[in-house]
Scaffold this active site. Structure first.
Site, PDB file in Angstrom:
ATOM      1  N   CYS A   1       0.876  -1.165   0.000  1.00 31.89           N
ATOM      2  CA  CYS A   1       0.000   0.000   0.000  1.00 31.89           C
ATOM      3  C   CYS A   1       0.918   1.220   0.000  1.00 31.89           C
ATOM      4  O   CYS A   1       1.972   1.204   0.637  1.00 31.89           O
ATOM      5  CB  CYS A   1      -0.847  -0.027   1.275  1.00 31.89           C
ATOM      6  SG  CYS A   1      -1.974   1.352   1.375  1.00 31.89           S
TER       7      CYS A   1
ATOM      8  N   HIS B   1       3.737   7.302   8.070  1.00 34.12           N
ATOM      9  CA  HIS B   1       3.051   7.102   6.785  1.00 34.12           C
ATOM     10  C   HIS B   1       1.733   7.861   6.692  1.00 34.12           C
ATOM     11  O   HIS B   1       1.139   7.932   5.631  1.00 34.12           O
ATOM     12  CB  HIS B   1       2.848   5.618   6.506  1.00 34.12           C
ATOM     13  CG  HIS B   1       1.623   5.015   7.130  1.00 34.12           C
ATOM     14  ND1 HIS B   1       1.332   5.128   8.468  1.00 34.12           N
ATOM     15  CD2 HIS B   1       0.625   4.286   6.585  1.00 34.12           C
ATOM     16  CE1 HIS B   1       0.205   4.497   8.716  1.00 34.12           C
ATOM     17  NE2 HIS B   1      -0.254   3.981   7.619  1.00 34.12           N
TER      18      HIS B   1
ATOM     19  N   GLU C   1      -6.861  12.156  -4.314  1.00 34.73           N
ATOM     20  CA  GLU C   1      -7.153  13.554  -3.990  1.00 34.73           C
ATOM     21  C   GLU C   1      -6.511  14.513  -4.979  1.00 34.73           C
ATOM     22  O   GLU C   1      -5.424  14.262  -5.495  1.00 34.73           O
ATOM     23  CB  GLU C   1      -6.651  13.892  -2.562  1.00 34.73           C
ATOM     24  CG  GLU C   1      -7.582  13.393  -1.471  1.00 34.73           C
ATOM     25  CD  GLU C   1      -7.280  13.967  -0.086  1.00 34.73           C
ATOM     26  OE1 GLU C   1      -8.121  13.775   0.797  1.00 34.73           O
ATOM     27  OE2 GLU C   1      -6.214  14.592   0.124  1.00 34.73           O
TER      28      GLU C   1
END
Lengths: 142, 476
Positions: free
Chosen positions: B98, B399, B206
């Protein structure tokens, strides 16, 4: 024992969520936990139990079997793009033979909040309480 | 958390001395306020990590650390294969590789505002997000294996992006040593229709505005200027990574006893690196890293297609792509000796300092871009790796914000509808298939990302470069 004992609930984990099935037998607790898993995604009452899918798994002990059961269900959800609302579990010789009834995921109807990545060994318990009720629970990663 | 459990090394460094079964100390990097807010489970989990065979130097927890599975989320640990070191499926996690990638657009907020709503709708329409969504391509078994071996390079070869993108991706877009044959048919089947999908949970796409610059020289080198628009993509290896994590966690948990490993928590499931199981997992995990890189590369291509319709002149360049759930072989200096170590980062971002050969040529003299995702409606940050960080945390930083509240609590506290309206009022447009999903990801359910990033900066794990604020958020 009354069947009304059968129910499910969620319990908190900081990043994720715990699923707990409570039942008059280990099988019922597994079934209820499966509904709790579905309820992480959406309201189980929104899912029509139209299509039956059979699921089986085997593990060396009850706790691993429970995680395997939920992970087998997660796999069916992911690959069939289905959601389920009714379950029938039979456990024999550390093996689950189950049927799950559900329908294809429809975003507009089910509005899935989140997908479940996997069932974990965190807060994992399968046990019988003093009152005779069975509890099967673990945290699921979302 | 009780701060008296720690030896305070400095304002941002808290040490748990090695006692009992611990093989090395544990160190948490955080401000006092962040440490006090941390769940005690972080203490337990990072201490458990120090008991694993072959661990080097110390186990570290980043300022965003929270209760995870086996490892805390925000955990970093290094293992020496030749000293019986292990590789842990729990130490990598379910969502293998991820990560976050940022695209520079060259546009400014003034370009976006007039088309903000249409752009939000077009992105939501184009990029599959949320549970049950499928990608635009379906992979047969040959293509699946090619993708698992080739990563983002495979995607670029098929027209999803440019060769320049690869230079600006960790591992140059292709993780070496992947073994598609170690990935089960179940994992491959789960992934067949999921390429180029965002997923759900905390994953998002985003459109962000550069709101503040902290380090003008580095920002300039990264191509970041105040008021510029950046695209941020946060997602991972999808169903394939989840299935690999599930399967190896089980196998390793059962096999640990055979390898003589005493697991303090089943979730720390691991195997010696020098074992068939350890090697099988490495091969499968590396294939999942390639899956995540390919996935983010395909989404990049889709974003470019959407932008081309609105801004034909805009060229979306990849700033960088970082992963935060991995185990990678790296060289680090331990007590003056260069060692080859297996670095686990579970919810922690690689943050290599200047001069490291793995950093793209364009930034090598400056340090690696460290991309920190915020939460819906809050800020994200770009930091840069430093030489101090290499010594302090094996070149690792936080993170993200890290959750401070469970999903259940969040849904009791916020309504999805109200959040969407409130954020719209602040100029942030949210698009998501689920209002409940939005409530679960409410910004208030997370730690203050600014405090986390400040602790990473002040704790000298990485240096702040720029702050980004969202204008559009597509949630899975």
């Amino acid at each position: 024992m009354q069947t009304t004992i059968n129910r499910w609930e969620h319990f908190p984990h900081q990043a994720d969520i715990g699923v707990r099935g409570i039942g008059s037998s280990k099988e019922k607790a597994f079934e209820q936990a499966a509904i709790a898993l579905i309820a992480v995604i959406t309201d189980p009452q929104l899912i029509s139990p139209e299509i039956a899918v059979t699921i089986s798994c085997q593990a060396p002990d009850s706790e691993l079997l429970f995680v395997d059961w939920l992970n087998a269900l997660i796999y069916e959800i992911a690959t069939r793009k289905m959601l389920f609302s009714r379950f029938e579990v039979i456990i024999k010789n550390s093996r689950v033979e189950a049927t799950a009834w559900g329908e294809k995921i429809q975003t507009s109807k089910h509005k899935p909040a989140v997908e479940v990545k996997g069932a974990t060994y965190t807060d994992l318990h399968v046990r019988q309480e003093e009152n005779g009720a069975w509890i099967a629970q673990c945290v699921v990663d979302v | 958390m009780d701060t008296s459990l720690f030896t305070r090394q400095s304002e941002y460094e808290w040490r748990i001395e090695s006692t009992g079964k611990m093989r090395v100390p544990a160190i948490i990097y955080a401000s006092e306020a962040l440490l006090r807010e941390m769940d005690h489970k972080v203490y337990e989990q990072i201490t458990n990590v120090t008991t694993l065979p072959g661990i080097e130097k110390a186990a570290y927890a980043m300022p965003d650390a929270h209760w995870g599975y086996g490892f805390p989320i925000g955990g970093v640990a290094a293992f020496d294969a030749d000293r019986g070191g292990v590789i842990s499926a729990g130490g990598v996690g379910f969502d293998i590789s991820c990560g976050v990638r940022n695209l520079l657009t060259g546009l400014t907020a003034a370009d976006i505002i007039p088309v903000q709503k249409k752009l939000a709708d077009a992105l939501y329409d184009k990029i599959p997000a949320g549970m049950g969504s499928t990608g635009h391509l379906s992979l047969n078994s040959t293509e699946m294996d090619a993708m698992l071996s080739g990563g983002a390079r495979w995607a670029v070869e098929r027209g999803y992006g440019t060769v320049e993108d690869l230079e600006h991706t960790e591992e140059r877009g292709c993780m070496a040593g992947a073994q598609p044959e170690q990935v089960s048919d179940h994992a491959k089947k789960r992934q067949r229709d999921e390429m180029g999908t965002l997923g759900s949970g905390n994953h998002y796409l985003e459109i962000q505005r550069v709101a503040e610059i902290f380090d003008a020289n580095t920002a300039n080198a990264f191509g970041l200027h105040t008021d510029n628009i950046v695209v941020s993509i946060h997602c991972g290896s999808r169903g394939l990574g989840h299935q690999i994590g599930t399967e190896f966690l089980r196998t390793m948990a059962i096999a640990a006893a055979e390898y003589g490993i005493d697991l303090p928590d089943r979730e720390l499931a691991c195997a010696p690196i020098h074992s068939p199981l350890g090697q099988d997992y490495l091969g499968a995990m590396r294939a999942a890293i390639n899956c995540a890189l390919a996935n983010r590369q395909i989404i990049t291509h889709l974003v470019r297609q959407v932008f081309a319709a609105f801004f034909p002149q805009a060229e979306l360049r990849l700033l960088y792509d970082v992963s935060h759930n991995t185990c990678k072989v790296e060289e680090h200096i331990i007590n003056g000796t260069l060692k080859r170590l297996y670095i686990h980062r579970k919810g922690a971002t690689r943050a290599f300092g200047p001069g490291h050969p793995d950093i793209p040529q364009a930034f090598r003299a400056i340090g690696q871009p460290v991309l920190i995702g915020g939460t819906m409606g809050t800020s994200s940050y770009i930091l840069v790796g430093t030489s101090e960080g290499m010594a302090r945390s094996f070149g690792s930083a936080c993170h993200g914000a890290g959750r401070s509240m469970s999903r259940h609590q969040a849904t009791r506290q916020w309504w999805g509808h109200t959040l969407v309206d409130e954020l719209a009022h602040q100029g942030i447009l949210i698009r998501s298939p689920s209002l409940r999903g939005i409530a679960e990801e409410a910004p208030g359910a997370y730690k203050d990302v600014s405090a986390v990033v400040d602790a990473a900066d002040q704790g000298k794990l990485a240096r702040k470069v720029a702050k980004l604020v969202p204008l559009i958020c597509i949630k899975g």
